[in-house]
Design a protein around this motif. Structure first.
Motif, short mmCIF file in Angstrom:
data_model
loop_
_atom_site.label_atom_id
_atom_site.label_comp_id
_atom_site.label_asym_id
_atom_site.label_seq_id
_atom_site.Cartn_x
_atom_site.Cartn_y
_atom_site.Cartn_z
N ILE A 60 0.63 -1.23 -0.34
CA ILE A 60 0.05 0.14 -0.19
C ILE A 60 0.55 1.31 0.11
CG2 ILE A 60 -1.88 -1.31 1.11
CD1 ILE A 60 -1.02 0.04 3.80
N SER A 92 -2.02 -0.79 -6.11
CA SER A 92 -2.23 -1.92 -7.02
C SER A 92 -3.76 -1.00 -7.94
CB SER A 92 -3.86 -2.21 -5.82
OG SER A 92 -4.45 -1.41 -5.20
N ARG A 93 -3.16 0.25 -8.17
CA ARG A 93 -3.18 1.15 -8.76
C ARG A 93 -2.89 0.92 -10.08
NH1 ARG A 93 -1.43 5.88 -5.77
NH2 ARG A 93 -2.99 6.09 -5.04
N PHE A 133 -5.39 -13.33 0.03
CA PHE A 133 -6.67 -13.56 0.15
C PHE A 133 -5.87 -12.00 -0.37
CE2 PHE A 133 -8.83 -9.84 3.05
CZ PHE A 133 -9.81 -10.52 2.99
N ILE A 137 -8.26 -9.93 -3.71
CA ILE A 137 -9.07 -8.62 -3.06
C ILE A 137 -9.04 -7.83 -4.32
CG2 ILE A 137 -9.40 -6.94 -2.45
CD1 ILE A 137 -10.91 -8.33 -0.03
N ALA A 138 -7.15 -7.73 -4.65
CA ALA A 138 -7.47 -7.03 -6.47
C ALA A 138 -7.48 -7.37 -7.93
CB ALA A 138 -5.67 -6.87 -6.08
N ALA A 142 -11.28 -7.06 -7.74
CA ALA A 142 -11.49 -5.61 -7.70
C ALA A 142 -11.84 -4.69 -9.40
CB ALA A 142 -10.51 -4.91 -7.19
N ILE A 143 -10.86 -5.26 -9.83
CA ILE A 143 -10.23 -5.25 -11.44
C ILE A 143 -11.11 -5.74 -11.87
CG2 ILE A 143 -8.91 -5.21 -13.06
CD1 ILE A 143 -6.34 -5.96 -11.25
N THR A 195 -6.03 -4.83 3.58
CA THR A 195 -7.23 -4.57 2.37
C THR A 195 -8.08 -3.41 1.39
OG1 THR A 195 -7.47 -6.79 4.10
CG2 THR A 195 -8.68 -6.43 1.92
N ASN A 228 -6.66 -0.75 1.54
CA ASN A 228 -6.56 0.30 0.76
C ASN A 228 -6.31 -0.33 -0.97
OD1 ASN A 228 -3.08 2.04 -0.28
ND2 ASN A 228 -4.60 2.76 1.34
N ILE A 229 -5.74 -1.56 -0.38
CA ILE A 229 -5.71 -2.57 -1.89
C ILE A 229 -6.30 -2.67 -3.30
CG2 ILE A 229 -5.28 -4.32 -2.68
CD1 ILE A 229 -2.45 -4.00 -2.15
N ALA A 230 -7.55 -2.66 -2.52
CA ALA A 230 -9.45 -2.65 -3.44
C ALA A 230 -9.95 -1.07 -3.97
CB ALA A 230 -10.23 -2.71 -2.01
N LYS A 251 -7.61 1.57 -4.42
CA LYS A 251 -6.76 1.80 -5.57
C LYS A 251 -6.65 1.16 -6.73
CE LYS A 251 -2.97 4.01 -2.46
NZ LYS A 251 -2.34 3.91 -1.31
N ALA A 252 -6.97 -0.49 -6.29
CA ALA A 252 -7.29 -0.85 -7.85
C ALA A 252 -8.65 -0.35 -8.08
CB ALA A 252 -7.40 -2.56 -7.16
#
Lengths: 320, 320
Positions: free
Chosen positions: A161, A192-193, A208, A212-213, A216-217, B209, B211-213, B215-216
């Motif tokens: 992060i 992740s961005r 996990f 999640i990533a 989300a994408i 988690t 933040n990952i979600a 930013k994804a």
């Protein structure tokens, strides 16, 4: 039996995938119409809410366990399933077994990033993982990237992060130190961005976080295409514009659509396993089978098996 | 001094936000042109790679610490910063202090979901969290959702990697049990693919988690708009179509653009803190200040303070 859309969808995808080089074998209940494909009757059913390890023990004639057995015993080359990931993982672990030195098998997904394909590992096999597991995921991802995607000295990054080494949770901070001390070409954290832009060649995380990533994408892509269609078709000019951009939008959708990839490899076992989305369409199943066939041609398992011991990294603790 | 684009961008955003009801005060280095806004000279600078807790102690005259002090002492109503989230969290914790009963302050972000605004909490304050922290995040998110967004009996969901209670990691499995046993309207797990569609009113997770979600989602939106433009402008027909869909695409972009939200509340402190993106534009800073002003008008802190003790849930362990 795996997959939310029922066995007929799976059979249809398998029929589409069949060719001179690919002979799908259907593991499923008696009476299933396999449309001419070889049929191994597997009457037990593993439900989504079954406890994976128990179900695999209790249901040796489920389609998943029977199919894994056929790969473990060398009768088939690769198993493809859209069933419960947990059950597939348990079946692979128990029935096929791990490659020597592998602590935890992990799911490697190829992301269609702008700079080129990148491997996200682990995409969901290990919801809880330790730093040494992440180090080994990095190693498996690198070998996969180099041998299968043809990337020379694949750049490894750690999903976190913040880009600085000290940004993250306890797991990523410790994994960062292990990766930095290894002989892998480690390039630090990635956020992740950047996963669809420029995430490096191999992105390492626990299952996990990876799941999640990834979801989300996927969800954002789906929601955006839907919302865009809705917004632009509010006016006549927008509707016309929508028709004119359709070819470009389709190209983008095709590049990003998870159905076009079909599935992901479960890496670290002595046999090849492809895990498909639970709600896989016929086309997704076809592509998952093609992905499996490519993995057999590229000898993913053999190459991992040959190179893992030679590169078992500093700091990795082998489990008994 | 916070923000990747330098103080001038922050000042510009503050000038844009200034009105009869909003009087921005700039905390920054001597000599800064604050364009007529009140200026409190804060010469120390907290760098992105400073250790947050140390920096807050060592640099009492940094803009972040001085601004937090002004809120803690009641001279200002809300502090807005685009600086290091970790440092802001440490400054808020140390200089403003927690509301009674709060274990860990958390960042609540309003997601522009299709079904309506939803609060994701924690979006990045606590990279490592325990199940009882997640329970309290749920409570703070619910109060925020009810009092500020006007949602009656906000539905709480837990961000995980499967909808079933047993899907997830150790943290989510334990948090699920705590949430199910609380008096909150808990509706089970939600997967990250549904965050922009139908995620419930309050989505609870640890800060890593979340933040990952988040930013994804942000990265996917940005990459998709860029890629779509690129794909459709490859042909003349596509270029024309692009012009025709522009109003609709702009409406969607406006709805999804994080700059339009500007920032997120740090909840659980005795004063109001808004955390803006590090790379905030002038418009993002303006919107972050407006968000802060709305929080003051809605008395976010007062309402949390009044309702947290009355609803401190079963199973929550207060830290000393």
């Amino acid at each position: 039996m795996g997959g939310d859309r029922g066995p007929a969808e799976i059979v249809a995808g398998a029929v589409d995938a069949a060719s001179e080089r690919i002979a799908p074998v259907i593991f499923g209940p008696a009476g299933l119409d396999t449309r001419g494909l070889e049929h191994v009757v597997a009457p037990d059913v593993i439900e989504m809410d079954d406890k994976p390890a128990d179900a695999v023990r209790a249901k040796p004639n489920s389609s998943m366990v029977a199919a894994c057995r056929s790969v473990g015993e060398g009768r088939c080359d690769v198993v493809v399933s859209a069933g419960s990931t947990g059950a597939m993982l348990a079946a692979g672990f128990r029935v096929i077994g791990r490659l020597p030195g592998v602590m935890r098998p992990a799911i490697g997904v190829v992301l269609p990033a702008l700079r080129g394909p990148a491997v996200l590992i682990d995409a969901g096999a290990n919801a809880d993982a330790r730093p040494e597991h992440l180090l080994q995921f990095a190693l498996m991802g690198s070998i996969f990237s180099e041998e299968v995607l043809g990337i020379v000295r694949a750049e490894v990054r750690l999903l976190s992060i913040g880009e600085e080494a000290e940004k993250g949770n306890q797991l990523t901070i410790e994994a960062h130190a292990l990766l930095a001390g290894s002989d892998l070409p480690f390039r630090g954290n990635v956020e992740s961005r950047d996963l669809l832009r420029d995430p490096g060649d191999v992105i390492v995380c626990d299952g996990f976080t990876g799941n999640i990533a990834l979801k989300a994408i996927e969800g954002t892509i789906r929601t955006m295409f839907g919302s865009l269609t809705e917004e632009i078709t509010r006016t006549s000019a927008g509707k016309l514009g929508g028709l004119l951009i359709r070819p470009g939008a389709r190209r983008l959708r095709g590049r990003l659509d998870p159905d076009n990839h079909g599935g992901a490899y479960l890496l670290g076992l002595k046999g090849l396993v492809v895990i498909a989305h639970g709600n896989s369409s016929r086309r997704a199943i076809q592509n998952a089978i093609l992905l499996g066939a490519r993995g057999v041609e590229k000898d993913v398992v053999g190459r991992l098996g040959a190179r893992l011991p030679e590169r078992t990294p500093t700091g990795a603790v082998r489990e008994p």
